[in-house]
Design an enzyme around this catalytic site. Structure first.
Site, PDB file in Angstrom:
ATOM      1  N   ARG A  39     -37.217  20.742  45.125  1.00 47.62           N
ATOM      2  CA  ARG A  39     -36.241  21.539  45.881  1.00 47.62           C
ATOM      3  C   ARG A  39     -36.895  22.248  47.064  1.00 47.62           C
ATOM      4  NH1 ARG A  39     -32.921  23.544  40.657  1.00 47.62           N
ATOM      5  NH2 ARG A  39     -31.373  21.881  40.718  1.00 47.62           N
ATOM      6  N   LYS A 215     -19.605  14.163  28.022  1.00 51.29           N
ATOM      7  CA  LYS A 215     -18.228  14.585  27.774  1.00 51.29           C
ATOM      8  C   LYS A 215     -17.212  14.082  28.784  1.00 51.29           C
ATOM      9  CE  LYS A 215     -19.204  19.069  25.712  1.00 51.29           C
ATOM     10  NZ  LYS A 215     -19.156  20.488  26.112  1.00 51.29           N
ATOM     11  N   GLY A 371     -27.317  15.648  37.585  1.00 53.58           N
ATOM     12  CA  GLY A 371     -28.601  15.909  36.970  1.00 53.58           C
ATOM     13  C   GLY A 371     -29.209  14.765  36.179  1.00 53.58           C
ATOM     14  N   GLY A 394     -23.805  19.389  40.401  1.00 51.40           N
ATOM     15  CA  GLY A 394     -22.512  20.078  40.313  1.00 51.40           C
ATOM     16  C   GLY A 394     -21.812  20.103  41.655  1.00 51.40           C
TER      17      GLY A 394
HETATM   18  P1  AMP Z   1     -23.973  14.997  31.035  1.00 53.40           P
HETATM   19  O1  AMP Z   1     -24.755  16.261  31.240  1.00 53.40           O
HETATM   20  O2  AMP Z   1     -22.556  15.227  30.618  1.00 53.40           O
HETATM   21  O3  AMP Z   1     -24.115  14.042  32.186  1.00 53.40           O
HETATM   22  O4  AMP Z   1     -24.619  14.311  29.765  1.00 53.40           O
HETATM   23  C1  AMP Z   1     -25.914  13.838  29.736  1.00 53.40           C
HETATM   24  C2  AMP Z   1     -26.350  13.717  28.327  1.00 53.40           C
HETATM   25  O5  AMP Z   1     -25.476  12.857  27.621  1.00 53.40           O
HETATM   26  C3  AMP Z   1     -27.718  13.146  28.182  1.00 53.40           C
HETATM   27  O6  AMP Z   1     -28.591  14.105  27.653  1.00 53.40           O
HETATM   28  C4  AMP Z   1     -27.539  11.976  27.219  1.00 53.40           C
HETATM   29  O7  AMP Z   1     -28.529  11.914  26.234  1.00 53.40           O
HETATM   30  C5  AMP Z   1     -26.212  12.280  26.589  1.00 53.40           C
HETATM   31  N1  AMP Z   1     -25.573  11.060  26.092  1.00 53.40           N
HETATM   32  C6  AMP Z   1     -25.392   9.908  26.728  1.00 53.40           C
HETATM   33  N2  AMP Z   1     -24.841   8.993  25.926  1.00 53.40           N
HETATM   34  C7  AMP Z   1     -24.667   9.579  24.736  1.00 53.40           C
HETATM   35  C8  AMP Z   1     -24.149   9.137  23.483  1.00 53.40           C
HETATM   36  N3  AMP Z   1     -23.703   7.894  23.332  1.00 53.40           N
HETATM   37  N4  AMP Z   1     -24.134  10.004  22.463  1.00 53.40           N
HETATM   38  C9  AMP Z   1     -24.595  11.260  22.628  1.00 53.40           C
HETATM   39  N5  AMP Z   1     -25.091  11.740  23.782  1.00 53.40           N
HETATM   40  C10 AMP Z   1     -25.134  10.908  24.831  1.00 53.40           C
END
Ligand code: AMP
Length: 413
Positions: A39, A215, A371, A394
């Site tokens: 950064r 999510k 991220g 974000g």
């Molecule tokens: P996000 O911050 O919402 O982009 O989520 C990223 C995180 O989602 C990472 O740490 C991944 O390990 C997790 N992730 C990706 N696929 C899966 C899965 N099938 N089950 C659980 N966690 C997951």
């Protein structure tokens, strides 16, 4: 949409006092050494341009999320030695971002000198977007005593902190009103915005968005936006299982948001109506617990046995994704397609990253943002083989969702 950006290149800063909002929110270890200076490096081109023009430069940033006022842990003073080395000149430090030390030091700042202010978030007014606090910061550049060498006609405000441009904070948005005609984007902000605009407004078709991560609820707005823009949407990661369950599939103990099943179905229906192809995984690498050394089996995505959870997409899905990516002319990627942090469940994410790099080589425009997809592209040493890696997860998502950001509006208005 940023049509006619006022950028740092539109001005000559000779003899000016330039107050620049940077994002120096870098990780520090227990002995306050910087563990990743990306950064800081990202802000150097703007700072160097100001110095080359002959400006006196005042840098302001936040660091971390200090809860109650000043603390050693979140002090920006820890950055001074490294920043001085990167800029090749000593950086002065004001141990308060407003108040006497900041006032005195900025009043006495000469052309070619750099002053770093203490963490803006030591004042709760920063995140509240307090106008009085913003004015005090502005006065550091505008001055209230013309005999001190600089006066209000010489103060400039530059925003180069893309990572916080989605926040309407005092230093990122509110402050801009005190600099009519004397405010602009730094190089980082302008390249982030023009890259985001490329996928938002000028995407060459076919345009494929790849969305993963944990999510669905975090990605609903962006999915809705992309249904109006993309030709293909590849969905992977934990969020895929909410779609699969909504369609009646058996997902075992995979991650799911049961309160979002209707939303997932609506997204699928909307996409169908608008002729957007949604690619959900067809197969999955399932594990009997959430661990790298768990027992593993590959199964159909909608037939995961009880007690097993999908942690990565399977090989058939990988192939399908690769085909879609290689046929695209524009690719936006946000979020890993599996638990890529675990070597046994990284294959889906890695193969997508490799396909994106391959597509880039043959002329596809590829933007990586958010991220964890940035962490993934770095893990596979592919950052130099894609078109652009966004520094603000974000902020990028919010820009795509709403078409603007508070920090962008403040400069443009
Ligand atoms: P996000 O911050 O919402 O982009 O989520 C990223 C995180 O989602 C990472 O740490 C991944 O390990 C997790 N992730 C990706 N696929 C899966 C899965 N099938 N089950 C659980 N966690 C997951």
């Amino acid at each position: 949409m940023v049509l006619h950006m006022q950028t740092i290149d539109n001005f000559n800063f000779s003899g000016k006092k330039a107050l620049i909002r940077v994002d120096f929110n870098v990780p520090l270890d227990a002995s306050f050494s910087i563990t990743d200076d990306t950064r800081i490096r990202a802000a150097l081109p703007s700072i160097n341009k100001l110095l080359a023009d002959g400006a006196a430069v005042i840098l302001m940033s936040h660091l971390g999320r200090p809860k109650e006022g000043p603390s050693e842990k979140y002090s920006l003073k820890h950055l001074v030695p490294h920043l001085s080395a990167l800029l090749g000149r000593p950086v002065l430090f004001a141990d308060d971002c407003i108040g006497d030390s900041a006032k005195k030091m900025s009043a006495g700042l000469k052309a070619g000198e750099v002053l770093l202010l203490e963490n803006l978030r030591f004042y709760k007014e920063e995140e509240k977007g307090d106008e009085g606090f913003a004015k005090k910061l502005a006065e550091l550049a505008l001055g209230n005593n013309p005999s001190q060498g600089f006066n209000s006609s010489q103060g400039f405000y530059i925003n180069d902190a893309f990572g916080t441009a989605h926040r309407a904070h005092a230093s990122t948005a509110v402050i801009a009103k005190f600099f009519p005609g004397k405010k602009c984007f730094g190089y980082l902000m302008s390249s982030e915005l023009s890259n985001a605009d490329k996928v938002l407004h000028k995407a060459e078709r076919p345009f494929t968005a790849i969305l993963g991560g944990a999510k669905v609820s975090d990605k609903i707005l962006i999915l809705e936006q992309l249904i109006g823009k993309a030709d293909n949407i590849i969905i992977g990661g934990g969020m895929a299982f909410t779609f699969i369950k909504a369609k009646g599939g058996k997902i075992g103990s995979s991650l799911v948001e049961s309160d979002r099943l209707d939303t997932a179905l609506k997204i699928l229906e909307d996409a169908k109506k608008r002729g957007v192809s949604i690619y959900l995984p067809v197969d999955v690498e399932a594990a009997d617990r959430f661990a790298n050394d768990a027992n593993k089996k590959c199964c159909a995505i909608d037939a995961i046995p009880e007690g097993w959870m999908g942690l990565d997409i399977g090989p058939v899905s990988e192939k399908i994704n690769e085909g879609v990516i290689l046929k695209s002319k524009t690719v936006l990627w946000n979020g890993p397609l599996g638990v890529f942090e675990m070597s046994n469940f990284e294959s889906g994410t890695k193969s997508a990253a490799l396909a994106i790099a391959k597509a880039t080589k043959s002329g596809t425009y590829t933007l990586i943002g958010g991220g964890d997809s940035v962490a993934a592209i770095n893990k596979y040493n592919l950052a130099g083989q894609v078109s652009y890696v966004s520094t603000g997860g974000g902020a990028l998502l919010e820009y795509i969702e709403s078409g603007t950001l508070p920090g962008v509006e403040a400069i443009n208005s």
